[in-house]
Design a protein around this motif. Structure first.
Motif, PDB file in Angstrom:
ATOM      1  N   PHE A   1      10.695 -31.825 -37.969  1.00 35.47           N
ATOM      2  CA  PHE A   1      11.869 -31.046 -37.953  1.00 35.47           C
ATOM      3  C   PHE A   1      11.588 -29.747 -39.247  1.00 35.47           C
ATOM      4  O   PHE A   1      11.264 -28.578 -39.500  1.00 35.47           O
ATOM      5  CB  PHE A   1      13.054 -31.347 -38.664  1.00 35.47           C
ATOM      6  CG  PHE A   1      14.319 -30.856 -39.254  1.00 35.47           C
ATOM      7  CD1 PHE A   1      14.896 -31.248 -38.077  1.00 35.47           C
ATOM      8  CD2 PHE A   1      14.511 -30.802 -40.083  1.00 35.47           C
ATOM      9  CE1 PHE A   1      16.236 -29.468 -38.186  1.00 35.47           C
ATOM     10  CE2 PHE A   1      15.807 -30.195 -40.661  1.00 35.47           C
ATOM     11  CZ  PHE A   1      16.761 -29.555 -38.897  1.00 35.47           C
ATOM     12  N   ALA A   2      10.662 -30.300 -40.491  1.00 31.78           N
ATOM     13  CA  ALA A   2      10.390 -29.245 -41.282  1.00 31.78           C
ATOM     14  C   ALA A   2       9.522 -28.497 -41.011  1.00 31.78           C
ATOM     15  O   ALA A   2       9.642 -27.232 -41.918  1.00 31.78           O
ATOM     16  CB  ALA A   2       9.745 -29.946 -42.798  1.00 31.78           C
ATOM     17  N   ASN A   3       8.820 -28.431 -39.838  1.00 38.34           N
ATOM     18  CA  ASN A   3       7.814 -27.034 -39.634  1.00 38.34           C
ATOM     19  C   ASN A   3       8.767 -26.157 -38.322  1.00 38.34           C
ATOM     20  O   ASN A   3       8.136 -25.933 -38.012  1.00 38.34           O
ATOM     21  CB  ASN A   3       6.766 -27.847 -39.216  1.00 38.34           C
ATOM     22  CG  ASN A   3       5.750 -28.899 -40.379  1.00 38.34           C
ATOM     23  OD1 ASN A   3       6.086 -28.338 -41.492  1.00 38.34           O
ATOM     24  ND2 ASN A   3       5.531 -29.564 -40.033  1.00 38.34           N
ATOM     25  N   LEU A   4       9.557 -26.440 -37.825  1.00 41.28           N
ATOM     26  CA  LEU A   4      10.638 -26.075 -36.716  1.00 41.28           C
ATOM     27  C   LEU A   4      10.409 -24.212 -36.946  1.00 41.28           C
ATOM     28  O   LEU A   4      10.491 -23.757 -36.219  1.00 41.28           O
ATOM     29  CB  LEU A   4      11.684 -26.966 -36.515  1.00 41.28           C
ATOM     30  CG  LEU A   4      11.361 -27.819 -36.328  1.00 41.28           C
ATOM     31  CD1 LEU A   4      12.767 -28.493 -35.920  1.00 41.28           C
ATOM     32  CD2 LEU A   4      10.640 -27.830 -34.554  1.00 41.28           C
ATOM     33  N   VAL A   5      11.312 -24.187 -38.385  1.00 42.67           N
ATOM     34  CA  VAL A   5      11.426 -22.591 -38.524  1.00 42.67           C
ATOM     35  C   VAL A   5      10.563 -21.944 -38.613  1.00 42.67           C
ATOM     36  O   VAL A   5       9.795 -21.183 -38.236  1.00 42.67           O
ATOM     37  CB  VAL A   5      12.325 -22.566 -40.014  1.00 42.67           C
ATOM     38  CG1 VAL A   5      12.536 -20.706 -40.386  1.00 42.67           C
ATOM     39  CG2 VAL A   5      13.998 -23.789 -39.352  1.00 42.67           C
ATOM     40  N   MET A   6       9.559 -22.844 -39.458  1.00 38.34           N
ATOM     41  CA  MET A   6       7.764 -22.046 -39.797  1.00 38.34           C
ATOM     42  C   MET A   6       6.868 -21.874 -37.882  1.00 38.34           C
ATOM     43  O   MET A   6       6.729 -20.558 -37.776  1.00 38.34           O
ATOM     44  CB  MET A   6       6.847 -23.043 -40.324  1.00 38.34           C
ATOM     45  CG  MET A   6       5.557 -22.353 -40.739  1.00 38.34           C
ATOM     46  SD  MET A   6       4.442 -23.583 -41.541  1.00 38.34           S
ATOM     47  CE  MET A   6       4.770 -24.980 -40.426  1.00 38.34           C
ATOM     48  N   GLY A   7       6.727 -22.869 -37.301  1.00 33.28           N
ATOM     49  CA  GLY A   7       6.438 -22.909 -36.379  1.00 33.28           C
ATOM     50  C   GLY A   7       7.188 -22.188 -35.138  1.00 33.28           C
ATOM     51  O   GLY A   7       6.193 -21.228 -34.441  1.00 33.28           O
ATOM     52  N   VAL A   8       8.279 -22.049 -34.987  1.00 32.74           N
ATOM     53  CA  VAL A   8       8.529 -20.577 -34.219  1.00 32.74           C
ATOM     54  C   VAL A   8       8.105 -18.986 -34.360  1.00 32.74           C
ATOM     55  O   VAL A   8       8.263 -18.028 -34.127  1.00 32.74           O
ATOM     56  CB  VAL A   8      10.425 -20.797 -34.028  1.00 32.74           C
ATOM     57  CG1 VAL A   8      10.889 -20.733 -35.333  1.00 32.74           C
ATOM     58  CG2 VAL A   8      10.807 -19.803 -32.895  1.00 32.74           C
ATOM     59  N   ASN A   9       8.413 -18.885 -36.251  1.00 37.44           N
ATOM     60  CA  ASN A   9       8.019 -17.555 -36.810  1.00 37.44           C
ATOM     61  C   ASN A   9       6.334 -17.849 -36.242  1.00 37.44           C
ATOM     62  O   ASN A   9       5.326 -16.364 -35.887  1.00 37.44           O
ATOM     63  CB  ASN A   9       8.194 -17.627 -38.104  1.00 37.44           C
ATOM     64  CG  ASN A   9       9.894 -17.704 -38.253  1.00 37.44           C
ATOM     65  OD1 ASN A   9       9.958 -16.574 -37.169  1.00 37.44           O
ATOM     66  ND2 ASN A   9      10.619 -17.728 -39.810  1.00 37.44           N
ATOM     67  N   ALA A  10       5.413 -18.908 -36.424  1.00 37.17           N
ATOM     68  CA  ALA A  10       4.488 -18.386 -36.259  1.00 37.17           C
ATOM     69  C   ALA A  10       3.212 -18.663 -34.690  1.00 37.17           C
ATOM     70  O   ALA A  10       2.651 -18.055 -34.181  1.00 37.17           O
ATOM     71  CB  ALA A  10       3.602 -19.128 -36.974  1.00 37.17           C
ATOM     72  N   ARG A  11       5.039 -18.413 -34.040  1.00 32.06           N
ATOM     73  CA  ARG A  11       4.958 -18.156 -32.487  1.00 32.06           C
ATOM     74  C   ARG A  11       3.796 -19.710 -32.599  1.00 32.06           C
ATOM     75  O   ARG A  11       3.413 -19.403 -31.153  1.00 32.06           O
ATOM     76  CB  ARG A  11       3.896 -16.548 -31.920  1.00 32.06           C
ATOM     77  CG  ARG A  11       3.999 -15.698 -33.038  1.00 32.06           C
ATOM     78  CD  ARG A  11       3.977 -13.888 -32.239  1.00 32.06           C
ATOM     79  NE  ARG A  11       4.842 -13.508 -32.795  1.00 32.06           N
ATOM     80  CZ  ARG A  11       4.671 -12.047 -32.068  1.00 32.06           C
ATOM     81  NH1 ARG A  11       4.866 -12.228 -31.294  1.00 32.06           N
ATOM     82  NH2 ARG A  11       5.798 -11.155 -32.702  1.00 32.06           N
TER      83      ARG A  11
END
Length: 281
Positions: A86-96
């Protein structure tokens, strides 16, 4: 809105990270643009969070996978789930790393500055305690001096810290001790092990947690705490994909598929006022 989820079975406490789990969707509508790969919709989701998203016999299950599979069908896209904490989801979508987040992600003004949202659910939080403990908190202000377990990155954590500072400490009471865990099951295990005193959890997740653990934990709070809006999240500025998702969402409403999902999971659709409040407008 919350409460009983019917017909869902999962290896809850044994949920493991299985990246790249695939779920194919049949075409039913014109494909959209804005995805990382043509013809595919990659979905970042924490598959340890029933009833919203989890693994059932190594396949994505729960509200979000069902919703996204239906959305993919309307958009003529093959839907692929990528299990991500969960903690990596926003970063993941922004990192494509994937196109969209569908993982009970609360809409907040802070997150809205990082991603673009398509709100699609309303929920809230509950307080879980051990059944053999006489501690029965009803609100955040009852948690002064307590060790509080949450999933890492939970949107309520900053609000808990505000309560700790502005209410507990300001009145000479002990501060709230916030403890974060990678997954909801790990937070529940910490509560069972008496490493924490209470688990602050999404209301629907709290209900299924209590059911899975056969009464060893129970929901203490009687009212929803911090009612929230949940949204799909795409990379900031990816208007093409956001418009496509919105189009598919409207199609799901028109054919009754969305309403049937809400009824089966006992969830609710947010109103325009709910969304405006969630965004701080």
């Amino acid at each position: 809105m919350k409460q009983r989820i019917v017909g869902r079975k999962a290896g809850w406490l044994a949920a493991l990270a299985v990246p790249g789990v695939l779920a194919l969707a049949a075409p039913a509508m014109a494909a959209v643009t804005g995805t990382l790969e043509e013809g595919r919709l990659s979905v970042g989701s924490d598959l340890t969070y029933p009833p919203y998203a989890y693994l059932d016999q190594s396949q994505p299950a729960g509200f979000d996978p069902e919703f996204m599979k239906g959305l993919g069908e309307h958009l003529k896209l093959q839907t692929e789930f990528r299990d991500t904490r969960f903690a990596n989801l926003v970063m993941g979508v922004n990192a494509r790393r994937f196109d969209v987040v569908a993982s009970a992600l609360y809409v907040t003004p802070e997150r809205a500055r990082q991603v673009d949202f398509l709100p699609y659910l309303k929920s809230g939080a509950s307080l879980l305690v051990r059944s053999d403990d006489d501690f029965r908190p009803q609100r955040a202000e009852d948690l002064c001096g307590k060790r509080v377990a949450s999933i890492k990155g939970g949107s309520w954590i900053p609000r808990l810290l505000e309560v700790s500072r502005d209410y507990c400490v300001a009145q000479g009471k002990p501060a709230i001790q916030s403890r974060e865990f990678p997954t909801s099951p790990e937070a529940a295990q910490a509560l069972l092990a008496k490493a924490v005193d209470v688990q602050f959890e999404n209301a629907a997740v709290a209900r299924i947690t209590a059911e899975k653990l056969q009464g060893r934990l129970q929901i203490a709070s009687r009212e929803l705490i911090y009612p929230v809006v949940i949204g799909l999240a795409v990379r900031k500025g990816n208007g093409e994909l956001l418009d496509g998702l919105r189009q598919g969402f409207e199609a799901m409403k028109q054919d009754g598929e969305y309403q049937a999902l809400l009824q089966r999971y006992n969830l609710a659709e947010p109103t325009a006022a709910d969304v405006a409040q969630a965004l701080g407008n």
